[in-house]
Design an enzyme around this catalytic site. Structure first.
Site: not given
Length: 105
Positions: A26, A29
């Site tokens: 991600c 993230c």
């Protein structure tokens, strides 16, 4: 995450625990990592910050209905006090921690 303690043990204490539910694949993230480091430097030992990989910890992710990553949840005594999905600024996270810290007094 330490293998010696379960997720529920990590979040059940009296201290605030900010959990970053993330995934290695991600992009947003990965943007949270320096933000969380900044927050850790600002709040010191007033709150613990832990990262939980949703792919490696599906039980914890399902328990808290993590549908998107990153999702941040602030816990005290195992209870979620605040949650937000997406990238969150260090300023907002520090304010959130301070607000919930003040409510405890």
């Amino acid at each position: 995450m330490s293998n010696t303690k379960s997720f529920s043990e990590l979040i059940k204490g009296d201290k605030l625990v900010l959990v970053d539910f993330y995934a290695t694949w991600c992009g947003p993230c990965q943007m949270m990592q320096p933000i969380l480091q900044e927050v850790a430097a600002k709040v010191g030992d007033r709150a613990k910050i832990i990262k939980i990989d949703v792919d490696r910890n599906p039980v914890a992710a399902n328990k808290f209905q993590i549908r998107g990553v990153p999702t941040l949840i602030l816990f005290r005594k195992g209870e979620p006090l605040w949650r937000q999905s997406g990238v969150v600024s260090a300023h907002q996270l520090v304010q959130t921690i301070e607000k919930h810290e003040a409510e405890r007094v």
